[in-house]
Design a protein around this motif. Structure first.
Motif, PDB file in Angstrom:
ATOM      1  N   THR A 260     -18.638 -19.887 -21.392  1.00 52.51           N
ATOM      2  CA  THR A 260     -17.846 -19.434 -20.247  1.00 52.51           C
ATOM      3  C   THR A 260     -18.642 -18.485 -19.353  1.00 52.51           C
ATOM      4  O   THR A 260     -19.462 -17.703 -19.821  1.00 52.51           O
ATOM      5  CB  THR A 260     -16.553 -18.741 -20.710  1.00 52.51           C
ATOM      6  OG1 THR A 260     -16.870 -17.768 -21.703  1.00 52.51           O
ATOM      7  CG2 THR A 260     -15.590 -19.761 -21.294  1.00 52.51           C
ATOM      8  N   VAL A 261     -18.352 -18.575 -18.061  1.00 51.33           N
ATOM      9  CA  VAL A 261     -19.028 -17.765 -17.043  1.00 51.33           C
ATOM     10  C   VAL A 261     -18.058 -16.651 -16.675  1.00 51.33           C
ATOM     11  O   VAL A 261     -17.317 -16.762 -15.705  1.00 51.33           O
ATOM     12  CB  VAL A 261     -19.389 -18.640 -15.821  1.00 51.33           C
ATOM     13  CG1 VAL A 261     -20.151 -17.835 -14.774  1.00 51.33           C
ATOM     14  CG2 VAL A 261     -20.214 -19.840 -16.268  1.00 51.33           C
ATOM     15  N   TRP A 262     -18.037 -15.606 -17.499  1.00 51.05           N
ATOM     16  CA  TRP A 262     -16.939 -14.636 -17.365  1.00 51.05           C
ATOM     17  C   TRP A 262     -17.316 -13.367 -16.630  1.00 51.05           C
ATOM     18  O   TRP A 262     -16.473 -12.514 -16.396  1.00 51.05           O
ATOM     19  CB  TRP A 262     -16.278 -14.329 -18.705  1.00 51.05           C
ATOM     20  CG  TRP A 262     -17.142 -13.815 -19.815  1.00 51.05           C
ATOM     21  CD1 TRP A 262     -17.661 -14.544 -20.840  1.00 51.05           C
ATOM     22  CD2 TRP A 262     -17.543 -12.454 -20.061  1.00 51.05           C
ATOM     23  NE1 TRP A 262     -18.376 -13.723 -21.693  1.00 51.05           N
ATOM     24  CE2 TRP A 262     -18.310 -12.443 -21.237  1.00 51.05           C
ATOM     25  CE3 TRP A 262     -17.320 -11.237 -19.401  1.00 51.05           C
ATOM     26  CZ2 TRP A 262     -18.876 -11.281 -21.776  1.00 51.05           C
ATOM     27  CZ3 TRP A 262     -17.874 -10.077 -19.923  1.00 51.05           C
ATOM     28  CH2 TRP A 262     -18.646 -10.105 -21.105  1.00 51.05           C
ATOM     29  N   ASP A 263     -18.591 -13.231 -16.243  1.00 47.14           N
ATOM     30  CA  ASP A 263     -18.906 -12.001 -15.496  1.00 47.14           C
ATOM     31  C   ASP A 263     -19.949 -12.217 -14.398  1.00 47.14           C
ATOM     32  O   ASP A 263     -19.604 -12.291 -13.240  1.00 47.14           O
ATOM     33  CB  ASP A 263     -19.316 -10.883 -16.447  1.00 47.14           C
ATOM     34  CG  ASP A 263     -19.240  -9.525 -15.777  1.00 47.14           C
ATOM     35  OD1 ASP A 263     -18.228  -9.253 -15.104  1.00 47.14           O
ATOM     36  OD2 ASP A 263     -20.199  -8.739 -15.901  1.00 47.14           O
ATOM     37  N   ALA A 264     -21.239 -12.317 -14.756  1.00 45.28           N
ATOM     38  CA  ALA A 264     -22.275 -12.322 -13.714  1.00 45.28           C
ATOM     39  C   ALA A 264     -22.284 -13.623 -12.915  1.00 45.28           C
ATOM     40  O   ALA A 264     -22.435 -14.714 -13.471  1.00 45.28           O
ATOM     41  CB  ALA A 264     -23.644 -12.087 -14.337  1.00 45.28           C
ATOM     42  N   ILE A 265     -22.069 -13.494 -11.603  1.00 43.46           N
ATOM     43  CA  ILE A 265     -22.234 -14.588 -10.636  1.00 43.46           C
ATOM     44  C   ILE A 265     -22.881 -13.926  -9.427  1.00 43.46           C
ATOM     45  O   ILE A 265     -22.238 -13.148  -8.730  1.00 43.46           O
ATOM     46  CB  ILE A 265     -20.877 -15.206 -10.231  1.00 43.46           C
ATOM     47  CG1 ILE A 265     -20.123 -15.738 -11.451  1.00 43.46           C
ATOM     48  CG2 ILE A 265     -21.092 -16.313  -9.203  1.00 43.46           C
ATOM     49  CD1 ILE A 265     -18.700 -16.202 -11.138  1.00 43.46           C
ATOM     50  N   VAL A 266     -24.172 -14.197  -9.203  1.00 42.58           N
ATOM     51  CA  VAL A 266     -24.912 -13.433  -8.207  1.00 42.58           C
ATOM     52  C   VAL A 266     -25.560 -14.382  -7.203  1.00 42.58           C
ATOM     53  O   VAL A 266     -26.257 -15.323  -7.591  1.00 42.58           O
ATOM     54  CB  VAL A 266     -25.987 -12.557  -8.888  1.00 42.58           C
ATOM     55  CG1 VAL A 266     -26.833 -11.841  -7.846  1.00 42.58           C
ATOM     56  CG2 VAL A 266     -25.318 -11.541  -9.815  1.00 42.58           C
ATOM     57  N   TYR A 267     -25.323 -14.117  -5.920  1.00 40.72           N
ATOM     58  CA  TYR A 267     -25.928 -14.918  -4.848  1.00 40.72           C
ATOM     59  C   TYR A 267     -27.307 -14.354  -4.522  1.00 40.72           C
ATOM     60  O   TYR A 267     -27.456 -13.150  -4.301  1.00 40.72           O
ATOM     61  CB  TYR A 267     -25.031 -14.893  -3.609  1.00 40.72           C
ATOM     62  CG  TYR A 267     -25.623 -15.596  -2.407  1.00 40.72           C
ATOM     63  CD1 TYR A 267     -26.136 -16.887  -2.517  1.00 40.72           C
ATOM     64  CD2 TYR A 267     -25.659 -14.971  -1.164  1.00 40.72           C
ATOM     65  CE1 TYR A 267     -26.678 -17.534  -1.409  1.00 40.72           C
ATOM     66  CE2 TYR A 267     -26.187 -15.611  -0.053  1.00 40.72           C
ATOM     67  CZ  TYR A 267     -26.704 -16.892  -0.187  1.00 40.72           C
ATOM     68  OH  TYR A 267     -27.242 -17.525   0.913  1.00 40.72           O
ATOM     69  N   ASP A 268     -28.286 -15.222  -4.487  1.00 37.04           N
ATOM     70  CA  ASP A 268     -29.674 -14.853  -4.205  1.00 37.04           C
ATOM     71  C   ASP A 268     -30.077 -15.475  -2.872  1.00 37.04           C
ATOM     72  O   ASP A 268     -30.495 -16.633  -2.814  1.00 37.04           O
ATOM     73  CB  ASP A 268     -30.554 -15.383  -5.348  1.00 37.04           C
ATOM     74  CG  ASP A 268     -32.035 -15.171  -5.089  1.00 37.04           C
ATOM     75  OD1 ASP A 268     -32.397 -14.565  -4.055  1.00 37.04           O
ATOM     76  OD2 ASP A 268     -32.835 -15.624  -5.939  1.00 37.04           O
ATOM     77  N   GLN A 273     -29.662 -19.550  -3.723  1.00 35.99           N
ATOM     78  CA  GLN A 273     -29.185 -20.015  -5.025  1.00 35.99           C
ATOM     79  C   GLN A 273     -28.190 -19.011  -5.604  1.00 35.99           C
ATOM     80  O   GLN A 273     -28.130 -17.855  -5.185  1.00 35.99           O
ATOM     81  CB  GLN A 273     -30.351 -20.229  -5.984  1.00 35.99           C
ATOM     82  CG  GLN A 273     -31.140 -18.964  -6.287  1.00 35.99           C
ATOM     83  CD  GLN A 273     -32.453 -19.246  -7.031  1.00 35.99           C
ATOM     84  OE1 GLN A 273     -32.758 -20.393  -7.339  1.00 35.99           O
ATOM     85  NE2 GLN A 273     -33.217 -18.202  -7.326  1.00 35.99           N
ATOM     86  N   ILE A 274     -27.426 -19.491  -6.560  1.00 40.65           N
ATOM     87  CA  ILE A 274     -26.451 -18.655  -7.257  1.00 40.65           C
ATOM     88  C   ILE A 274     -26.892 -18.569  -8.707  1.00 40.65           C
ATOM     89  O   ILE A 274     -27.147 -19.597  -9.355  1.00 40.65           O
ATOM     90  CB  ILE A 274     -25.043 -19.269  -7.150  1.00 40.65           C
ATOM     91  CG1 ILE A 274     -24.579 -19.269  -5.691  1.00 40.65           C
ATOM     92  CG2 ILE A 274     -24.054 -18.515  -8.025  1.00 40.65           C
ATOM     93  CD1 ILE A 274     -23.499 -20.282  -5.413  1.00 40.65           C
ATOM     94  N   LEU A 275     -27.020 -17.350  -9.214  1.00 43.57           N
ATOM     95  CA  LEU A 275     -27.401 -17.154 -10.607  1.00 43.57           C
ATOM     96  C   LEU A 275     -26.141 -16.843 -11.405  1.00 43.57           C
ATOM     97  O   LEU A 275     -25.424 -15.899 -11.094  1.00 43.57           O
ATOM     98  CB  LEU A 275     -28.406 -16.005 -10.736  1.00 43.57           C
ATOM     99  CG  LEU A 275     -29.639 -16.107  -9.830  1.00 43.57           C
ATOM    100  CD1 LEU A 275     -30.581 -14.928 -10.067  1.00 43.57           C
ATOM    101  CD2 LEU A 275     -30.372 -17.421 -10.065  1.00 43.57           C
ATOM    102  N   ILE A 276     -25.868 -17.672 -12.406  1.00 47.19           N
ATOM    103  CA  ILE A 276     -24.693 -17.427 -13.241  1.00 47.19           C
ATOM    104  C   ILE A 276     -25.149 -17.069 -14.662  1.00 47.19           C
ATOM    105  O   ILE A 276     -26.123 -17.607 -15.172  1.00 47.19           O
ATOM    106  CB  ILE A 276     -23.744 -18.649 -13.291  1.00 47.19           C
ATOM    107  CG1 ILE A 276     -24.444 -19.887 -13.859  1.00 47.19           C
ATOM    108  CG2 ILE A 276     -23.171 -18.925 -11.903  1.00 47.19           C
ATOM    109  CD1 ILE A 276     -23.497 -21.027 -14.183  1.00 47.19           C
ATOM    110  N   GLY A 277     -24.430 -16.129 -15.266  1.00 48.71           N
ATOM    111  CA  GLY A 277     -24.669 -15.778 -16.663  1.00 48.71           C
ATOM    112  C   GLY A 277     -23.699 -16.570 -17.524  1.00 48.71           C
ATOM    113  O   GLY A 277     -22.492 -16.577 -17.279  1.00 48.71           O
ATOM    114  N   VAL A 278     -24.235 -17.274 -18.536  1.00 48.36           N
ATOM    115  CA  VAL A 278     -23.412 -18.153 -19.366  1.00 48.36           C
ATOM    116  C   VAL A 278     -23.188 -17.517 -20.742  1.00 48.36           C
ATOM    117  O   VAL A 278     -24.103 -16.937 -21.320  1.00 48.36           O
ATOM    118  CB  VAL A 278     -24.060 -19.543 -19.506  1.00 48.36           C
ATOM    119  CG1 VAL A 278     -23.171 -20.471 -20.322  1.00 48.36           C
ATOM    120  CG2 VAL A 278     -24.334 -20.138 -18.133  1.00 48.36           C
ATOM    121  N   GLY A 279     -21.977 -17.682 -21.247  1.00 44.36           N
ATOM    122  CA  GLY A 279     -21.548 -16.986 -22.454  1.00 44.36           C
ATOM    123  C   GLY A 279     -21.880 -17.705 -23.745  1.00 44.36           C
ATOM    124  O   GLY A 279     -22.661 -18.660 -23.800  1.00 44.36           O
TER     125      GLY A 279
END
Ligand code: CA
Length: 713
Positions: A260-268, A273-279
């Motif tokens: 799940t992608v429950w916190d970090a979603i960062v636009y670069d 690009q969009i950097l997502i942190g995966v759980g």
């Protein structure tokens, strides 16, 4: 292009002035340029991490190392819930928007604290059961005159920034499954990005982009593949399904797979690009999830997606074949660093597994990795492959393994900050060991806690001296970390974990609240403590800064809660938490402040009797099913009621009405009838009673049970 940027720079202050004259909420007409140019407008805090780079660095310096001693309370607001407060407020056009537990949204005049409106999405209380880590919310996004919030029951809602009225609402998850949203939405090019949580229960992770105007779905990227015999998703992740599947075994879809992608979603913006942190995986235990085999892409990874299409660009997986709840969802900071005399566009992240990563944003290549706390599961990263070198039995295939860090993380969601002035990252770290062992009896319960780990091996000891020894193993620290040399520069040591997020400022300061309620300012270069304020309740949220007129403010949400306090009563002097608060400070502020401390009712004097077999059965059921919210060993930190102090444990009928019939469902305590029989409930009552009797002996209590404070939502 250049003209548009310049116009954005000029327009923002004018809009800020216009906002001041409004009697209601602000116009909040944040557009793409205003988001892109946020660093040029330090008066505002326009997006979750301050700017798209999410450095959580304020360029304001009116409050600085010389005068921070004069910082005092400008205003505060009390909320209607004592559950955890994790939000980052947003400030635009003179209005502060924030969220509280249960996904409620508030708008305040940022200078005076006058409440402008309040929006309650009326999340059904029972949804609290599906929230692994408290009914928290980490904040809103503001764009185009609307305020966006993701709710605990999986809705994404757009609210009129001026009136507080709902504009549109869309359901982003299958609400028949235990999905939750606690994270803050992000805005990228007119779209609202939102993920979800639920990988302790059995869900499949993804991130979605919705049109900010009308809430229609634009694209969705699934972070783990559909099951081996399931069709493609007709989503932008489809082209990656084959390579994802090649890293999984068995039927991982039974419990969703997680990710799940429950916190970090960062636009670069540098690379669009969009950097997502995966759980973590679902279940945690890879032996159950994927036959103990494979890297299980994209669990525990950072994944870069094309900002326009949502298509895959690159990924870095910090923990291949994740089996410890090592999420890589932790906050991501973008920066330009000079590494070996080369300017590099990097992302920095310190996920749960205990490594501080510096990664090249252009291609996802690992530049460096170093542990920032002691690790028992690995001896370091092999820089040739980018993979961690695991220690023997780290995967608990041969009995139990004492892991550090563990599921609570060397660093959890609490945001870190980066100061371009000092070149240091300020990181709220912690040391919390956990004994992992395979749950041989794991069968899975639909919708319930499904991690595949034997929680009984982490039983909390009864006797006070052992308890103190266990308590002493838990640590927390604020670490100033040099990301180029990958080494610690200074630290503030706390005697417990789960302290607050961080703000760094151009005033040479680092602000952080802690679990004990101390809101503090440190010298950014030396770590010397320069100022402190007693919030009267633990602080876990990150502070922000903004300026209205000539006055710089520091704001922070106060209110203890989240995964650690729910699952563990191993805190100093636990007692019922007061309601959460928003605290706003300025130089010379002198608004009076007092938080009434709520005393614990005494331990219940047990009048029922139970067989030893009942108590043991109850122990197994409680520690496996109940302890993650009510505290291991039925010891509460004070966020939820301490069950050893609730008179209902003396009354079989009342206890059954709560556990089986769902009498307290609106508070989040659902009926467990689908998991427990009435006999099970009675056994659990027996175990809690045994714990209450033990507590009563320790407290030397001879009297009967006093009235407990009312159950609060
Ligand atoms: Ca997790």
């Amino acid at each position: 292009m250049r003209i548009a940027v310049v116009l954005g720079v000029i327009a923002a202050p004018l809009l800020a002035l216009a906002g001041c004259s409004l009697s209601g909420g602000s116009s909040a007409v944040v557009d793409d340029n205003r988001l892109l140019q946020a660093a040029s407008h330090p008066d505002e805090w326009v997006t979750h991490g301050g700017t798209y780079a999410e450095q959580r660095f304020s360029q304001l310096d009116q409050i600085n190392a010389q005068n921070v001693g004069q910082l005092g309370l400008a205003w505060s607001a009390e909320f209607d819930t004592n559950r955890g407060q994790e939000a980052t407020p947003i400030v635009v056009d003179g209005v502060l928007y924030t969220t509280t537990a249960w996904s409620k949204v508030y708008a305040f005049d940022a200078a005076t604290g006058r409440q402008l409106w309040r929006f309650d999405p009326e999340v059904p209380g029972g949804r609290g059961f599906s929230a692994c880590c408290d009914v928290v919310n980490r904040g809103v996004a503001v764009y185009g005159g609307k305020v966006f919030v993701g709710t605990l029951d999986g809705r994404l809602i757009a609210i009129d920034a001026k009136t507080g009225q709902q504009v549109w609402s869309t359901v982003t998850v299958d609400q028949s499954k235990p999905y939750t949203i606690t994270g803050a939405p992000r805005i990228v090019k007119g779209r609202v990005l939102i993920g979800n949580g639920g990988a302790e229960y059995g869900v499949r992770g993804y991130v979605s982009a919705y049109d900010a105007n009308n809430g229609s779905l634009v694209w969705r990227f699934y972070t783990v593949p559909p099951g081996p015999n399931q069709p493609a998703d007709n989503a932008v992740s489809d082209p990656e399904i084959a390579r994802m599947r090649a890293t999984w075994a068995g039927d991982w879809s039974r419990f969703g797979g997680g990710g799940t992608v429950w916190d970090a979603i960062v636009y670069d913006p540098d690379f669009n690009q969009i950097l997502i942190g995966v759980g973590n995986g679902s279940p945690w235990n890879q032996r159950i999830r994927s036959e103990g085999r494979g890297d299980n892409l994209f669990l525990s990874s950072v994944v870069a997606l094309d900002a326009d299409t949502g298509r895959y660009r690159w990924h870095y997986q910090g923990t291949p074949g994740e089996t410890w709840d090592f999420t890589q969802t932790q906050p991501i900071i973008l920066a330009d660093l000079n590494i070996e005399r080369q300017p590099r566009k990097v992302m920095m992240q310190a996920p749960k597994n205990g490594f501080f990563y510096v990664i090249d944003r252009s291609n996802g290549h690992l530049i460096s990795a170093r542990n920032f706390v002691p690790q028992t599961w690995t001896t370091g990263v092999d820089m040739a492959t980018g993979r961690p070198i695991e220690t023997p039995n780290a995967r608990y295939t041969d009995g139990s393994f004492l892991a550090m860090p563990s599921a609570l993380g060397a660093h959890n969601w609490h945001p870190m900050a980066f100061s371009p002035d000092t070149g240091l990252v300020y990181l709220p770290a912690q040391e919390v060991p956990f004994a992992y062992s395979n749950d041989a009896a794991f069968a899975g319960r639909e919708g319930g806690w499904n991690v595949g780990i034997d929680f009984l091996s982490n039983a909390v000891p009864d006797d006070p001296s052992t308890l103190r020894a266990v308590r002493a193993m838990l640590k927390g620290q604020l670490i100033a970390w040099d990301p180029i040399r990958q080494r610690e520069v200074w630290r503030v040591q706390y005697d417990g974990p789960w302290n607050g997020g961080v703000l760094a400022t151009h005033g040479g300061l680092v602000f952080q609240g802690n679990a004990h309620g101390g809101f503090q300012a440190f010298d950014a270069r030396t770590g010397a403590k320069l100022w402190s304020f007693d919030a009267g309740t633990g602080i876990i949220a990150p502070p922000i800064s903004y300026r209205i007129g000539d006055t710089q403010y520091i704001a922070v949400m106060a209110g203890y809660g989240g995964a650690f306090p729910l699952s563990s009563g191993l805190v100093d002097n636990p007692r019922p938490m007061p309601n959460g608060r928003l605290l706003v400070f300025k130089l010379g502020g002198n608004t009076p402040y007092r938080v009434e401390q709520i005393e614990n009712p005494p331990a219940v004097r047990v009048t029922s009797s139970f067989t030893a077999a009942q108590v043991e059965r109850g122990r197994q059921l409680f520690e496996t099913n109940c302890g993650v919210c009510h505290g291991a060993g039925a010891m509460s930190s004070g966020v939820l009621p301490d069950l050893r102090r609730r008179p209902s444990i003396n009354d079989a009928a009342t206890f059954k009405s709560i556990v089986i019939d769902g009498a307290l469902q609106d508070n989040g305590m659902i009926s467990f009838a689908r998991y427990f029989s009435a006999q099970d409930a009675e056994a659990i009552r027996g175990y809690i009673a045994s714990r209450a009797a033990s507590l009563a002996r320790q407290e030397g209590a001879g009297g009967g049970a006093a009235a407990a404070p009312p159950a609060r939502r």
